[in-house]
Design an enzyme around this catalytic site. Structure first.
Site, PDB file in Angstrom:
ATOM      1  N   LYS A  33       0.812  -1.223   0.000  1.00 13.29           N
ATOM      2  CA  LYS A  33       0.000   0.000   0.000  1.00 13.29           C
ATOM      3  C   LYS A  33       0.843   1.270   0.000  1.00 13.29           C
ATOM      4  O   LYS A  33       0.507   2.234  -0.676  1.00 13.29           O
ATOM      5  CB  LYS A  33      -0.980  -0.001   1.169  1.00 13.29           C
ATOM      6  CG  LYS A  33      -0.332   0.207   2.513  1.00 13.29           C
ATOM      7  CD  LYS A  33      -1.375   0.145   3.617  1.00 13.29           C
ATOM      8  CE  LYS A  33      -0.726   0.027   4.965  1.00 13.29           C
ATOM      9  NZ  LYS A  33      -0.045   1.255   5.391  1.00 13.29           N
ATOM     10  N   THR A  34       1.959   1.252   0.730  1.00 13.56           N
ATOM     11  CA  THR A  34       2.797   2.447   0.747  1.00 13.56           C
ATOM     12  C   THR A  34       3.376   2.695  -0.640  1.00 13.56           C
ATOM     13  O   THR A  34       3.463   3.829  -1.107  1.00 13.56           O
ATOM     14  CB  THR A  34       3.943   2.286   1.763  1.00 13.56           C
ATOM     15  OG1 THR A  34       3.393   1.867   3.004  1.00 13.56           O
ATOM     16  CG2 THR A  34       4.667   3.592   1.971  1.00 13.56           C
ATOM     17  N   ASP A 218      -3.236   7.622   4.408  1.00 13.54           N
ATOM     18  CA  ASP A 218      -2.817   6.251   4.702  1.00 13.54           C
ATOM     19  C   ASP A 218      -3.601   5.734   5.913  1.00 13.54           C
ATOM     20  O   ASP A 218      -4.055   6.519   6.737  1.00 13.54           O
ATOM     21  CB  ASP A 218      -1.310   6.281   5.018  1.00 13.54           C
ATOM     22  CG  ASP A 218      -0.703   4.894   5.007  1.00 13.54           C
ATOM     23  OD1 ASP A 218      -1.361   3.957   4.513  1.00 13.54           O
ATOM     24  OD2 ASP A 218       0.431   4.753   5.501  1.00 13.54           O
ATOM     25  N   GLU A 219      -3.736   4.427   6.050  1.00 10.11           N
ATOM     26  CA  GLU A 219      -4.406   3.814   7.212  1.00 10.11           C
ATOM     27  C   GLU A 219      -5.762   4.459   7.486  1.00 10.11           C
ATOM     28  O   GLU A 219      -6.068   4.836   8.629  1.00 10.11           O
ATOM     29  CB  GLU A 219      -3.529   3.951   8.476  1.00 10.11           C
ATOM     30  CG  GLU A 219      -2.136   3.400   8.339  1.00 10.11           C
ATOM     31  CD  GLU A 219      -2.051   1.898   8.548  1.00 10.11           C
ATOM     32  OE1 GLU A 219      -3.111   1.209   8.504  1.00 10.11           O
ATOM     33  OE2 GLU A 219      -0.930   1.404   8.746  1.00 10.11           O
ATOM     34  N   GLN A 249      -7.922  -4.568   9.406  1.00  7.36           N
ATOM     35  CA  GLN A 249      -6.844  -4.242  10.339  1.00  7.36           C
ATOM     36  C   GLN A 249      -7.221  -3.071  11.228  1.00  7.36           C
ATOM     37  O   GLN A 249      -6.356  -2.365  11.753  1.00  7.36           O
ATOM     38  CB  GLN A 249      -5.555  -3.938   9.583  1.00  7.36           C
ATOM     39  CG  GLN A 249      -4.971  -5.169   8.922  1.00  7.36           C
ATOM     40  CD  GLN A 249      -3.582  -4.917   8.379  1.00  7.36           C
ATOM     41  OE1 GLN A 249      -2.626  -4.768   9.131  1.00  7.36           O
ATOM     42  NE2 GLN A 249      -3.473  -4.858   7.071  1.00  7.36           N
ATOM     43  N   ARG A 607       1.585 -10.840  10.130  1.00 11.66           N
ATOM     44  CA  ARG A 607       2.938 -10.289  10.314  1.00 11.66           C
ATOM     45  C   ARG A 607       3.992 -11.274   9.855  1.00 11.66           C
ATOM     46  O   ARG A 607       5.149 -10.920   9.633  1.00 11.66           O
ATOM     47  CB  ARG A 607       3.219  -9.964  11.802  1.00 11.66           C
ATOM     48  CG  ARG A 607       2.383  -8.878  12.455  1.00 11.66           C
ATOM     49  CD  ARG A 607       2.289  -7.650  11.656  1.00 11.66           C
ATOM     50  NE  ARG A 607       1.056  -7.673  10.857  1.00 11.66           N
ATOM     51  CZ  ARG A 607       0.831  -6.881   9.815  1.00 11.66           C
ATOM     52  NH1 ARG A 607       1.748  -6.026   9.437  1.00 11.66           N
ATOM     53  NH2 ARG A 607      -0.285  -6.962   9.130  1.00 11.66           N
TER      54      ARG A 607
END
Length: 718
Positions: A33-34, A218-219, A249, A607
């Site tokens: 995503k980044t 973002d997020e 998330q 993770r």
DNA sequence: TGTACCCAGGTTTTT
DNA sequence: CCTGGGTACA
């Protein structure tokens, strides 16, 4: 074709090159995503001829902002100076510095961290003569921040129904007055002020709406009500929003995050389109299958399925330990094996639901002499000695800063006790001025002794101001440390208590070098701000790393929350027990609370890159008492075929036994089935105390959980 | 002002 | 069980 797109998959490419419009990028864990966010900015610059400064990119953490800035620097082949990339808070802060007048703030306003905020509230509650047992400052902070996150000022609160609420509102009002008098703003205030300022000043708002043609967030699943409103405000009617997030998330609802903002975005922003990034570049197929199977149990998701082109990899290890120390030993055994296979210690993470669980792991790691690093805890700029030093600097920057003055007043101790401090505080409040101003205006308003110590303090600050006037930041810091008496004070303390390596003096020295480095790096200076003010803001907004020795190769220990956004070749996910993970509270509440726990498990699983160990303990000491628990429901939600049980369960061979000495009753184990004459059959969940006071908690099939005194209950083993 | 004891309370945390 | 905060004294 543009080389920017070379290493993107089709979905990423679609997002990066999407035609003008509003977009919600539903980006699964490890889906890049980044990369999409940064490439989107670069693409808009290269293909649409836009300038970086026409874009606003917002993240939640400084770390994420730093990463984004760095990647952008690479992509755009130019330094990112002057670009608006930052956290919600840093961007709000920047706006307020530039337009402090419009925001109704004094030029050198300071930022209050949560610790300062609680101190101020404590004072406020005292001044209102409220009982701080019934009105705990911490709860006050919680409520006020909550209100601010909902963009509610005291006047906008619904009328209090009870006296209690009435008092809370009064605390809020008095707190606001105190902050305004002192020229300080807390974290939530940064956002709310900036929002209100743009709301009230049409010209300013239009200026920024015009300037930021693209707003990228973002997020997005972590945004609260105010942040969402803020994004809408900045985007306005002509701007374009590009938001990235993952509803699966969302683990911060307890601090105001609204997952609903993702759904809301699709209806509030005209023509908004949804693009899903589902290809995962992080984990093995098995790990992803487990994650997918688990998260599918949640209702009302936007819906996505992670997949990978990689192999399915190894099965997920499942280990049922007898107790937490066996759980820890086993995890560390797996880590050592992994390291023997060529991995680094830093490739291994131990994740847990609550901080207290780190203990058993730390003990086991120490036993094996393995270095480790625990995330969380005090950050550099939150340390007492650092805040002491900064309090003086804050006073130099803004003498009205009451919280800073109260801190510096008697640190190091100079005979200004609580009584004098309280007098000063009250009189200043009654006069409606800051404490410093009051000291200047009416130095004679105190008794003889107090007057003398206070005037000494005033001359000290004046002396510091004169001496630091022409110095640069590091020089100012040096003068403050030497002449305030702080260094001497801490040196004496160090001698007396013979503190070890991580001493306060070393931290103060570190502060000096941080200041020197800050100066050398010369980060973009806010318009009209001095170096000192910029540094103080930096210290408040970026609390720094938790621990030194980040570079050391060490096993990583952290909570599941802290692990979000990170990845590790080996992940040990621990404490998968009903009552612990999911927490009992969430089980009792059910619904949303339980789903958030499940998302937390999803975050934990995703993770892991290559290897995942899931473990639980049958008995665990919690708050000094033994507890028995069944494996977490989340374990059962992972398909059996993906798991390799390392020790088939059955029997609680080593569970501690409880009994009343000198009695005929056979001793009772946690997890044992027992019968009670009146309540019927049940399972022993926990045991407290010993001797004749020994009690057990039993979950009876018919009547639920009861606590019984072992000596009288006359339980029969079944 | 500093230190010794008592007691409550113990999810998660960034800015 | 362990920590942090508050109170009681030297």
């Amino acid at each position: 074709m543009n080389a920017l797109l070379d290493d993107l998959n089709p979905a990423q490419r679609e997002a990066v090159t999407a035609p003008p419009g509003h977009y919600l990028i539903l980006a699964g864990a490890g889906s890049g995503k980044t990369r999409v966010l940064t490439h989107r900015i670069a693409w808009l610059c290269e293909e649409q001829g836009l300038w970086p400064h026409n874009m606003l990119a917002v993240t939640f953490t400084n770390k994420a902002a730093g990463e984004m800035r760095e990647r952008l620097g690479h992509l755009l082949h130019q330094p990112t100076r002057g670009q608006w990339v930052g956290t919600f808070h840093s961007i709000a802060h920047r706006l307020l510095r530039m337009h402090h007048q419009e925001a109704g703030l004094q030029e050198h306003f300071q930022i209050l961290d949560s610790d300062d905020q609680i101190r101020v509230l404590k004072r406020v509650i005292q001044e209102l003569e409220l009982d701080d047992k019934r009105f705990p400052p911490k709860q006050a902070a919680w409520m006020i921040n909550g209100w601010k996150d909902e963009a509610l000022r005291p006047e906008q609160l619904p009328a209090p129904k009870q006296l209690h609420d009435h008092h809370w509102h009064a605390v809020y009002r008095a707190y606001e007055a105190a902050c305004q008098r002192a020229g300080v703003v807390d974290f939530a205030e940064l956002l709310l002020r900036a929002f209100e300022m743009l709301n009230q000043h049409d010209a300013l708002r239009m200026h920024y709406q015009q300037r930021f043609q693209h707003v990228l967030i973002d997020e997005f699943q972590d945004t609260n009500t105010l942040q969402y409103a803020w994004v809408r405000q900045l985007v306005g009617s002509d701007g374009l929003a590009f938001v990235v997030g993952d509803d699966d998330q969302s683990i911060y609802s307890w601090r105001g995050a609204q997952v609903e903002n993702m759904q809301r975005f699709l209806s509030d922003f005209p023509g908004a389109r949804l693009i899903k990034l589902e290809q995962n570049y992080r984990s093995t197929g098995t790990i992803l299958k487990a994650a997918n199977a688990l998260i599918e149990r949640n209702q009302g998701r936007l819906g996505k399925q992670l997949w990978t082109a990689a192999d399915s990899g190894e099965a997920i290890d499942l280990f049922g330990a007898h107790d937490e120390s066996e759980e820890a030993r086993h995890a560390i055994g797996q880590i050592m094996r992994f390291v023997e296979e060529g991995a680094k210690l830093r490739d291994c993470a131990i994740l847990y639901r609550s901080n207290a669980q780190s203990r058993a792991f730390e003990e086991a790691l120490i036993q094996k002499s393995l270095p480790y690093r625990v995330y969380g805890g005090l950050r550099f700029f939150e340390r007492a000695e650092i805040k002491d030093a900064l309090a003086y600097l804050r006073l130099l920057a803004n003498p009205d800063d009451d919280p800073a003055l109260e801190r510096a007043l008697n640190m190091p101790p100079r005979g200004i006790g609580d009584k004098t401090a309280e007098q000063l505080r009250n009189q200043a409040r009654q006069a409606g001025v800051s404490q410093w101003r009051f000291l200047e205006l009416q130095p004679d308003a105190f008794s003889n002794r107090a007057r003398s110590v206070l005037s000494q303090f005033v001359s000290l600050i004046q002396k510091l101001r004169a001496e630091t006037h022409a110095l640069n930041l590091a020089g100012q810091m040096e003068v403050v440390l030497e002449h305030s008496g702080l260094r001497t004070h801490y040196e004496r303390e160090q001698k007396e208590t013979r503190l070890g390596a991580d001493s306060r003096i070393e931290n103060l020295d570190e502060l000096l070098s941080v200041a020197a480095r800050f100066q050398a790096d010369a980060p973009e200076r806010d318009v009209g701000s001095s170096e000192l003010v910029t540094f103080l803001s930096y210290a408040a907004l970026e609390a720094g790393e938790g621990q030194s020795q980040v570079w050391e190769d060490a096993v990583q220990l952290m909570t599941l929350h802290a692990s979000k956004g990170l990845e590790f070749p080996l992940v040990c996910l621990s404490g998968l027990e009903e009552g612990l993970f999911p927490l009992q509270r969430a089980i009792d509440e059910g619904g949303q609370a339980l789903e958030e726990e499940r998302r937390l498990a999803y975050v934990g699983i995703t993770r892991a890159r290559r290897r995942l160990l899931i473990s639980f303990a049958e008995t665990r000491r919690r708050h000094g008492e033994f507890h028995y628990a069944r494996p977490s429901r989340f374990v059962g939600e992972i398909p059996k075929s993906l798991l390799k049980e390392l020790r088939p369960r059955g029997g609680h061979a080593q569970a501690p036994r409880f009994g009343v000495e000198h009695m005929e009753t056979p001793s009772i184990r946690l997890g044992a089935r027992v019968r009670h004459a009146r309540f019927g059959e049940g399972i022993v969940l926990a045991a407290f105390g010993n001797g004749e006071h020994a009690r057990v908690q039993v979950n009876f099939a018919d009547v639920g959980t009861k606590e019984l005194v072992l000596a009288f209950a006359n339980l029969q083993l079944v």
